[in-house]
Write a protein that holds these residues in place. Structure first.
Motif, PDB file in Angstrom:
ATOM      1  N   TRP A  69      41.445  22.566 100.740  1.00 16.01           N
ATOM      2  CA  TRP A  69      41.687  23.396 101.922  1.00 16.01           C
ATOM      3  C   TRP A  69      42.920  24.269 101.693  1.00 16.01           C
ATOM      4  CZ3 TRP A  69      45.607  23.970 105.562  1.00 16.01           C
ATOM      5  CH2 TRP A  69      45.260  24.607 106.746  1.00 16.01           C
ATOM      6  N   VAL A  70      43.972  23.675 101.133  1.00 20.96           N
ATOM      7  CA  VAL A  70      45.211  24.406 100.884  1.00 20.96           C
ATOM      8  C   VAL A  70      45.015  25.447  99.786  1.00 20.96           C
ATOM      9  CG1 VAL A  70      47.588  24.207 100.058  1.00 20.96           C
ATOM     10  CG2 VAL A  70      46.692  22.531 101.676  1.00 20.96           C
ATOM     11  N   SER A  71      44.454  25.022  98.633  1.00 18.89           N
ATOM     12  CA  SER A  71      44.356  25.929  97.488  1.00 18.89           C
ATOM     13  C   SER A  71      43.412  27.099  97.764  1.00 18.89           C
ATOM     14  CB  SER A  71      43.896  25.173  96.242  1.00 18.89           C
ATOM     15  OG  SER A  71      42.601  24.642  96.423  1.00 18.89           O
ATOM     16  N   SER A  72      42.394  26.890  98.613  1.00 19.94           N
ATOM     17  CA  SER A  72      41.470  27.987  98.920  1.00 19.94           C
ATOM     18  C   SER A  72      42.105  29.015  99.846  1.00 19.94           C
ATOM     19  CB  SER A  72      40.186  27.444  99.545  1.00 19.94           C
ATOM     20  OG  SER A  72      40.426  26.912 100.842  1.00 19.94           O
ATOM     21  N   ARG A  73      43.249  28.689 100.416  1.00 23.06           N
ATOM     22  CA  ARG A  73      43.934  29.616 101.326  1.00 23.06           C
ATOM     23  C   ARG A  73      45.159  30.275 100.699  1.00 23.06           C
ATOM     24  NH1 ARG A  73      40.770  26.516 103.965  1.00 23.06           N
ATOM     25  NH2 ARG A  73      40.000  27.028 106.051  1.00 23.06           N
ATOM     26  N   ILE A  74      45.861  29.568  99.836  1.00 21.16           N
ATOM     27  CA  ILE A  74      47.061  30.166  99.236  1.00 21.16           C
ATOM     28  C   ILE A  74      46.907  30.402  97.733  1.00 21.16           C
ATOM     29  CG2 ILE A  74      48.498  29.081 101.001  1.00 21.16           C
ATOM     30  CD1 ILE A  74      49.502  27.131  98.882  1.00 21.16           C
ATOM     31  N   THR A  79      49.614  26.577  95.080  1.00 20.86           N
ATOM     32  CA  THR A  79      49.412  25.152  95.369  1.00 20.86           C
ATOM     33  C   THR A  79      50.081  24.288  94.311  1.00 20.86           C
ATOM     34  OG1 THR A  79      47.277  25.675  96.393  1.00 20.86           O
ATOM     35  CG2 THR A  79      47.701  23.365  95.863  1.00 20.86           C
ATOM     36  N   LYS A 190      41.888  33.724  94.976  1.00 22.60           N
ATOM     37  CA  LYS A 190      41.438  32.803  96.014  1.00 22.60           C
ATOM     38  C   LYS A 190      39.909  32.798  96.051  1.00 22.60           C
ATOM     39  CE  LYS A 190      45.450  33.929  98.885  1.00 22.60           C
ATOM     40  NZ  LYS A 190      45.910  34.495 100.182  1.00 22.60           N
ATOM     41  N   ARG A 194      36.421  29.926 101.884  1.00 19.91           N
ATOM     42  CA  ARG A 194      37.467  28.934 102.060  1.00 19.91           C
ATOM     43  C   ARG A 194      36.865  27.541 102.214  1.00 19.91           C
ATOM     44  NH1 ARG A 194      41.946  31.575 106.223  1.00 19.91           N
ATOM     45  NH2 ARG A 194      42.643  33.256 104.821  1.00 19.91           N
ATOM     46  N   THR A 195      37.543  26.579 101.595  1.00 22.42           N
ATOM     47  CA  THR A 195      37.063  25.198 101.652  1.00 22.42           C
ATOM     48  C   THR A 195      37.378  24.586 103.010  1.00 22.42           C
ATOM     49  OG1 THR A 195      37.436  24.941  99.279  1.00 22.42           O
ATOM     50  CG2 THR A 195      37.246  22.916 100.583  1.00 22.42           C
ATOM     51  N   ARG A 196      36.387  23.945 103.609  1.00 23.42           N
ATOM     52  CA  ARG A 196      36.601  23.275 104.894  1.00 23.42           C
ATOM     53  C   ARG A 196      37.284  21.936 104.663  1.00 23.42           C
ATOM     54  NH1 ARG A 196      30.705  23.332 107.561  1.00 23.42           N
ATOM     55  NH2 ARG A 196      31.839  22.198 109.194  1.00 23.42           N
TER      56      ARG A 196
END
Length: 399
Positions: A69-74, A79, A190, A194-196
């Motif tokens: 979730w974090v890595s798919s956003r930043i 990360t 990215k 995005r990962t849920r």
């Protein structure tokens, strides 16, 4: 073998990530030689000190659910850097601890940083390394093995001076890793989707991934029984314990890199897992029934099946389902690290109250349970046969 040729010819960004991974995995075995010293210095019992592993791996396991979730956003690079920064801070704070409670808490924060880094490092190495996914996973497992083998050695060398020194040393090395990642790794794109947060749990609905993960949970219980409880029954100095676990770690590294791949091609992934679990069970029984010299020998030899298992389990988790690799890794690691969280405290408590042989008998039983899961749910692992067949065909073409 094509993948083998690509292992050493890697971009500098991959080597930077691998170096940081070595230091991250050093943190697992770093405290092994100094566990008795920590217990003495902080006036704590073995089971209390074992919570250093439990807090670390429990937080690591739970945090695995948010890494994607974090890595798919930043992005992957940020990360990695966030994880490294947390490890630097909490490893340094661990060195300032005034009580075992503080040290356990700081190790928990260290586990959060470790989760962000380790899960993302595997995805970054797989995405950036030359030689394909198999070569990348072997490189990652080589970093794991090297880190696990060096951790006890560094812990012994620094810990003989002062038990706090290994924590400050780790913080320093991780700061070096942070600088290398910041300067050598390009910004990773990215993902388009995005990962849920629920993605890793949903991925475990796949029969193959859940079978691999829960088998690895029981395996990890046996693994960390050896790692966390054995220092207390060796009755050796920090240097002695460090030397034993350095030998163990060398066996882990060699089996991971040079043993697992050819055995997979000859026997198939599932059969290698059965073999390695059976060998680990025998090593555990050997430790339970042996005198001091036998404990040392069987502890070192247990690194061989552990190295085989580490590589084959990791590759199996990446290949057995159609989930994206970071998601599959997060779900798999969430379940398997629970074994690493439970084993240190439970094994040490059993050793204190029931006798030092009992934890290893339970560890051997866990290996048998893991083999039973593999056999009972073998129909979920058919995808691994196809992967093994593909690798064999690649070798035939190269030959």
């Amino acid at each position: 073998m094509s993948s083998g040729g690509g292992i050493l010819r890697q971009p500098m960004s991959v080597w930077a990530t691998a170096f940081a991974a070595v230091v991250a995995f050093m943190g697992i075995g770093l405290v092994d030689p100094i566990l008795p010293s920590i217990a003495q210095g902080l006036h704590a019992g073995p089971s209390q000190v074992s919570l250093l592993f439990t807090s670390y791996f429990l937080v690591t396991a739970v945090a695995m659910l948010v890494t994607g979730w974090v890595s798919s956003r930043i992005g992957g690079k940020k990360t990695l850097m966030a994880g490294l920064a947390l490890v630097v801070v909490f490893a340094a704070l661990a060195g300032t601890s005034g009580s075992v409670g503080e040290l356990i808490g700081f190790r928990a924060g260290w586990g959060l940083g470790n989760a962000l880094f380790v899960a993302t490092a595997l995805a970054v190495i797989v995405g950036s390394a030359s030689g394909g996914a198999e070569a990348a996973i072997i490189l990652y497992e080589a970093a794991l093995g090297l880190g696990i083998s060096l951790g006890p050695l560094v812990g012994a060398l620094l810990g003989d001076w002062n038990w706090r020194a290994p924590f400050f040393g780790t913080a320093t090395l991780m700061a070096v890793g942070f600088v290398l990642i910041a300067t050598l790794l390009k910004d990773t794109p990215k993902p388009e989707v995005r990962t849920r947060l629920s993605a890793p749990i949903r991925a475990l609905a796949h029969g193959g991934l859940s079978t691999t993960a829960f088998t690895a949970l029981f395996y990890n219980f046996a693994f960390f029984t050896v790692l966390a409880f054995t220092p207390f029954i060796l009755h050796m100095s920090a240097y002695g314990i460090g030397a034993v676990f350095f030998g163990w770690g060398v066996c882990v590294a060699l089996a991971s890199v040079f043993g697992a791949p050819p055995l997979q091609r000859r026997l198939g992934s599932v059969n290698v897992l059965h073999l390695a679990l059976a060998l680990l069970a025998l090593c555990q029984i050997g430790i339970a029934l042996s005198g001091h010299a036998g404990i040392i020998v069987f502890t070192i030899l247990s690194g061989i099946p552990i190295g085989l298992n580490n590589t084959v389990f990791t590759e199996s988790a990446m290949e057995v389902s159609d989930a994206p690799r970071p998601v599959a890794s997060a779900g798999y690691n969430f379940v398997r690290w629970m074994g690493g969280a439970l084993a240190p405290f439970l094994a040490t408590k059993m050793g204190e109250e029931l006798g030092i042989a009992v934890p290893y008998v339970v560890g051997a039983t866990c290996c048998v349970v893991a083999m039973a899961i593999l056999y009972g749910r073998r129909h979920h692992l058919l995808a691994l046969r196809r992967v093994d067949t593909d690798h064999a065909l690649e070798d035939a073409v190269v030959a």
